[in-house]
Scaffold this motif. Structure first.
Motif, mmCIF file in Angstrom:
data_model
loop_
_atom_site.group_PDB
_atom_site.id
_atom_site.type_symbol
_atom_site.label_atom_id
_atom_site.label_comp_id
_atom_site.label_asym_id
_atom_site.label_seq_id
_atom_site.Cartn_x
_atom_site.Cartn_y
_atom_site.Cartn_z
ATOM 1 N N LEU A 289 33.137 41.438 84.934
ATOM 2 C CA LEU A 289 33.480 40.043 84.668
ATOM 3 C C LEU A 289 33.775 39.878 83.177
ATOM 4 O O LEU A 289 32.952 39.420 82.392
ATOM 5 N N PHE A 290 34.957 40.273 82.796
ATOM 6 C CA PHE A 290 35.330 40.143 81.401
ATOM 7 C C PHE A 290 36.570 39.273 81.295
ATOM 8 O O PHE A 290 37.297 39.067 82.264
ATOM 9 N N GLN A 291 36.788 38.759 80.093
ATOM 10 C CA GLN A 291 37.933 37.897 79.772
ATOM 11 C C GLN A 291 37.973 36.635 80.631
ATOM 12 O O GLN A 291 39.038 36.104 80.922
ATOM 13 N N ILE A 292 36.810 36.162 81.045
ATOM 14 C CA ILE A 292 36.734 34.847 81.689
ATOM 15 C C ILE A 292 36.444 33.828 80.600
ATOM 16 O O ILE A 292 35.429 33.908 79.912
ATOM 17 N N ASP A 293 37.320 32.903 80.431
ATOM 18 C CA ASP A 293 37.182 31.924 79.358
ATOM 19 C C ASP A 293 36.389 30.728 79.866
ATOM 20 O O ASP A 293 36.932 29.823 80.502
ATOM 21 N N TRP A 294 35.095 30.721 79.593
ATOM 22 C CA TRP A 294 34.229 29.643 80.068
ATOM 23 C C TRP A 294 34.519 28.337 79.341
ATOM 24 O O TRP A 294 34.268 27.253 79.891
ATOM 25 N N VAL A 295 35.051 28.407 78.147
ATOM 26 C CA VAL A 295 35.412 27.185 77.418
ATOM 27 C C VAL A 295 36.524 26.440 78.156
ATOM 28 O O VAL A 295 36.526 25.209 78.240
ATOM 29 N N SER A 296 37.482 27.195 78.708
ATOM 30 C CA SER A 296 38.558 26.556 79.479
ATOM 31 C C SER A 296 38.011 25.873 80.725
ATOM 32 O O SER A 296 38.502 24.799 81.124
ATOM 33 N N ILE A 297 37.014 26.471 81.353
ATOM 34 C CA ILE A 297 36.404 25.842 82.522
ATOM 35 C C ILE A 297 35.755 24.512 82.137
ATOM 36 O O ILE A 297 35.850 23.516 82.861
ATOM 37 N N VAL A 298 35.098 24.491 80.964
ATOM 38 C CA VAL A 298 34.485 23.249 80.478
ATOM 39 C C VAL A 298 35.552 22.191 80.216
ATOM 40 O O VAL A 298 35.393 21.017 80.594
ATOM 41 N N PHE A 299 36.658 22.584 79.586
ATOM 42 C CA PHE A 299 37.748 21.633 79.333
ATOM 43 C C PHE A 299 38.359 21.141 80.641
ATOM 44 O O PHE A 299 38.696 19.954 80.774
ATOM 45 N N PHE A 300 38.532 22.047 81.609
ATOM 46 C CA PHE A 300 39.090 21.666 82.910
ATOM 47 C C PHE A 300 38.183 20.641 83.592
ATOM 48 O O PHE A 300 38.647 19.585 84.073
ATOM 49 N N ALA A 301 36.887 20.948 83.659
ATOM 50 C CA ALA A 301 35.942 20.020 84.290
ATOM 51 C C ALA A 301 35.872 18.706 83.531
ATOM 52 O O ALA A 301 35.842 17.620 84.135
ATOM 53 N N GLY A 302 35.878 18.776 82.194
ATOM 54 C CA GLY A 302 35.816 17.555 81.406
ATOM 55 C C GLY A 302 37.024 16.665 81.615
ATOM 56 O O GLY A 302 36.895 15.437 81.709
ATOM 57 N N THR A 303 38.207 17.278 81.706
ATOM 58 C CA THR A 303 39.433 16.497 81.919
ATOM 59 C C THR A 303 39.332 15.631 83.156
ATOM 60 O O THR A 303 39.582 14.411 83.124
ATOM 61 N N PHE A 304 38.936 16.225 84.267
ATOM 62 C CA PHE A 304 38.976 15.497 85.530
ATOM 63 C C PHE A 304 37.701 14.699 85.799
ATOM 64 O O PHE A 304 37.748 13.695 86.513
ATOM 65 N N LEU A 305 36.572 15.106 85.241
ATOM 66 C CA LEU A 305 35.363 14.290 85.386
ATOM 67 C C LEU A 305 35.485 13.000 84.577
ATOM 68 O O LEU A 305 35.073 11.922 85.044
ATOM 69 N N PHE A 306 36.030 13.090 83.365
ATOM 70 C CA PHE A 306 36.312 11.868 82.615
ATOM 71 C C PHE A 306 37.295 10.980 83.373
ATOM 72 O O PHE A 306 37.140 9.757 83.427
ATOM 73 N N MET A 307 38.319 11.604 83.961
ATOM 74 C CA MET A 307 39.303 10.829 84.709
ATOM 75 C C MET A 307 38.673 10.173 85.943
ATOM 76 O O MET A 307 38.993 9.021 86.274
ATOM 77 N N SER A 308 37.778 10.876 86.621
ATOM 78 C CA SER A 308 37.131 10.303 87.795
ATOM 79 C C SER A 308 36.264 9.097 87.422
ATOM 80 O O SER A 308 36.204 8.115 88.158
ATOM 81 N N TYR A 309 35.595 9.169 86.254
ATOM 82 C CA TYR A 309 34.825 8.006 85.795
ATOM 83 C C TYR A 309 35.770 6.845 85.499
ATOM 84 O O TYR A 309 35.486 5.683 85.862
ATOM 85 N N PHE A 310 36.879 7.133 84.845
ATOM 86 C CA PHE A 310 37.855 6.097 84.508
ATOM 87 C C PHE A 310 38.382 5.397 85.755
ATOM 88 O O PHE A 310 38.454 4.163 85.816
ATOM 89 N N LEU A 311 38.741 6.175 86.781
ATOM 90 C CA LEU A 311 39.321 5.606 87.985
ATOM 91 C C LEU A 311 38.267 4.968 88.888
ATOM 92 O O LEU A 311 38.575 4.026 89.633
ATOM 93 N N SER A 312 37.030 5.460 88.865
ATOM 94 C CA SER A 312 35.985 4.919 89.730
ATOM 95 C C SER A 312 35.433 3.603 89.193
ATOM 96 O O SER A 312 35.183 2.669 89.952
ATOM 97 N N PHE A 313 35.234 3.529 87.880
ATOM 98 C CA PHE A 313 34.591 2.361 87.279
ATOM 99 C C PHE A 313 35.576 1.396 86.626
ATOM 100 O O PHE A 313 35.147 0.381 86.071
ATOM 101 N N GLY A 314 36.862 1.705 86.650
ATOM 102 C CA GLY A 314 37.842 0.885 85.936
ATOM 103 C C GLY A 314 37.825 -0.571 86.342
ATOM 104 O O GLY A 314 37.713 -1.473 85.504
ATOM 105 N N LYS A 315 37.904 -0.828 87.625
ATOM 106 C CA LYS A 315 37.936 -2.208 88.101
ATOM 107 C C LYS A 315 36.610 -2.917 87.835
ATOM 108 O O LYS A 315 36.574 -4.074 87.403
ATOM 109 N N THR A 316 35.494 -2.230 88.084
ATOM 110 C CA THR A 316 34.180 -2.848 87.924
ATOM 111 C C THR A 316 33.898 -3.241 86.483
ATOM 112 O O THR A 316 33.337 -4.309 86.214
#
Length: 537
Positions: A204-231
């Motif tokens: 298990l080499f050359q797996i960029d865990w930082v990219s996984i964090v950025f990927f998860a952060g991108t869409f988790l932030f977006m899910s909060y935005f879309l879920s709580f936007g109206k409320t």
């Protein structure tokens, strides 16, 4: 030389038993959901939390599934199938127990993300054998026409069963039952699965865990935005502004990091292809119809007064349409017909569903009236999933496809649905208040007592909801006409235009004869190569 085994089970297990185990495992893995949509109302009442947290947890499951896809091949070459299954099932059992016993919505969201991550790792262990068993000729279209209806039907049946189980007991019981089933599946895996590797062991080499964090952060932030936007009234709230900029910055950092890596976590190369871009547009179109499910839930629960079991039973009416789309798709791909009209039939079914729902916005409705619209919804959902997914992945290389398919999966299952679900929720609120203002014109406080005015307030609200839903379904019907026009005019890879260039060349009799002879030799060599290639495959 090392002994490799690309199967799943030991050699002494009979083939029919192996097939049965693959189907059973696939069914249970597809049924494992950290948040069951039919139980959200009960969870909100018991936990005393906002519904938006649980909607975000549901989205987090798809984000976790998308994050794990680029790592599937690495994990499969590093660990044995038994190790992947036992560890993933153990983690899923633990997370299901945590969800069933916690009172923290944030912990439920985190557990949902991790469950989605390991769910995809387990699911891919069985999709590959199923693909070779169901379609030995390697035609992906025929496999999709079997697997996608199976997965949709599994989700509908398990959703109804868990809703009924929660209604009879508590919402925690399905999660505890899932944890118990995971432990049972662990014992079956230890007993029947072999200890051999799929292929040569790779570290298990050359797996960029930082990219996984950025990927998860991108869409988790977006899910909060879309879920709580109206409320939270969108950008008036500080958390909404943070989630918006957090999603944008995370995506920019993710993109920039991929440009610096030798072995990137996500590849954006496939998005330059015409079929991928057009397929994403059609998946966005499908999000319009899937996002309208929130309108249907508002109508069934708020107007018709359905309980959670009756509401979940409506999804069972989709099953005949889902199966019919699978059968049609199987023969469609078997005969290798162009997929344009099959995709068009899926959007046409969604269009008819919206038209019927437009006229069904009344205060009283017979339960059997749902049969036709839900049948059409099931056919449209299955047809578009099968055909558009086949079109997107057509003629893509394996490595860039695995690197980008997670992004496409998240776009299909989360972004397209969440964007329009959030938009329709906000639009319905605006139209509802507009309808209340219109109905208030006919009320005069001087001519009626306060008791009479308050008694009519409920009817005013119900009629306002119906009017708002009707407006939105009307807009969906108009938009779907444009979608069908887009599909019917799209080329789907077929050459529509050609340009003929003329050159002034002098041909004498000898040159023309030589050219004819050379063309004949080329045709003969091409037939020989074609026959050799067919024999090789």
């Amino acid at each position: 030389m090392a002994d490799y085994n690309q199967g799943l089970y030991k050699s002494w297990v009979p083939k029919p038993v192996q097939l049965l185990l693959i189907v059973v495992f696939t069914f249970f893995i597809l049924s494992m959901n950290p948040v069951n949509a039919g139980n959200i109302g009960m969870m909100v009442g018991d936990l005393g939390t906002m519904q938006e947290y649980l909607i975000m947890a549901n989205f987090a499951t798809f984000i976790g599934m998308g994050a794990s896809i680029p790592l599937i091949l690495r994990a499969k070459l590093r660990f044995r199938s038994k190790e992947i299954m036992v560890f993933s099932l153990a983690v899923t059992a633990l997370l299901s127990f945590v969800i069933g016993t916690t009172n923290s919505p944030e912990l439920i969201i985190a557990s949902s993300f991790l469950m989605g991550f390991f769910k995809m790792l387990m699911l891919m262990e069985f999709i590959l054998p199923l693909m070779f068993i169901l379609t030995p000729d390697g035609k992906r279209g025929k496999f999709y026409s079997i697997f996608y209806p199976f997965s949709i039907v599994t989700g509908n049946i398990s959703g109804y069963y868990f809703a009924n189980l929660a209604y009879q007991t508590t919402w925690q019981y399905p999660h505890l039952l899932t944890a118990g089933l995971c432990l049972l599946l662990i014992m079956i895996s230890l007993l029947f699965q072999h200890n051999q590797r799929f292929a040569r062991k790779m570290p298990l080499f050359q797996i960029d865990w930082v990219s996984i964090v950025f990927f998860a952060g991108t869409f988790l932030f977006m899910s909060y935005f879309l879920s709580f936007g109206k409320t939270l009234n969108w950008f008036d709230a500080r958390n909404i502004r943070i989630s918006f900029w957090g999603s944008l910055i995370s995506f920019v950092l993710l993109t920039l990091r991929q440009l610096q890596l030798k072995r990137s976590y996500i590849s954006f190369g496939i998005f330059t292809k015409s079929n991928v871009r057009s397929g994403l547009i059609m998946l966005l179109f499908m999000g319009v119809f899937l996002g309208s499910s929130s309108l249907q839930n508002t109508f069934t629960v708020g107007i018709l007064g359905y309980d959670m079991v009756t509401n979940a039973s409506l999804n069972l009416m989709m099953i005949p349409g889902v199966i019919l789309a699978g059968v049609v798709a199987y023969f469609w791909f078997k005969n290798e017909w162009p997929i344009k009209m099959f995709i068009f039939s899926g959007f046409a079914a969604f269009f008819l569903n919206s038209v019927i729902m437009y006229f069904m916005m009344v205060t009283e409705l017979n339960y059997e009236s749902w049969l036709l619209p839900m049948f059409l919804k099931g056919y449209g959902l299955s047809a578009i999933y099968i055909a558009v997914w086949f079109y997107i992945l057509d003629k893509l290389e394996m490595e860039p496809m695995l690197q980008a398919i997670g992004l496409v999966l998240v776009f299909r299952s989360f972004v397209a649905t969440a964007v329009f679900s959030s938009f329709f929720s906000w639009l319905q609120y605006q139209f509802q208040w507009e309808s209340v203002n219109n109905l208030a014109v006919y009320l005069d406080g001087n001519l009626m007592s306060s008791q009479v005015a308050l008694s009519g307030y409920k009817n005013i609200q119900l009629n306002a909801i119906l009017a708002a839903n009707k407006k939105i379904y009307g807009l969906i019907c108009i938009a779907s006409i444009g979608m069908m026009i887009y599909v019917i005019q799209h080329h789907f890879g077929k050459v529509r235009f050609s340009r003929l260039r003329w050159e002034e060349v002098r041909f004498n009799g000898v040159l023309r004869k030589r050219k004819t002879s050379e063309a004949k030799i080329l045709r003969e060599r091409a037939e020989e190569i074609k026959g050799a290639a067919g024999a090789t495959f």
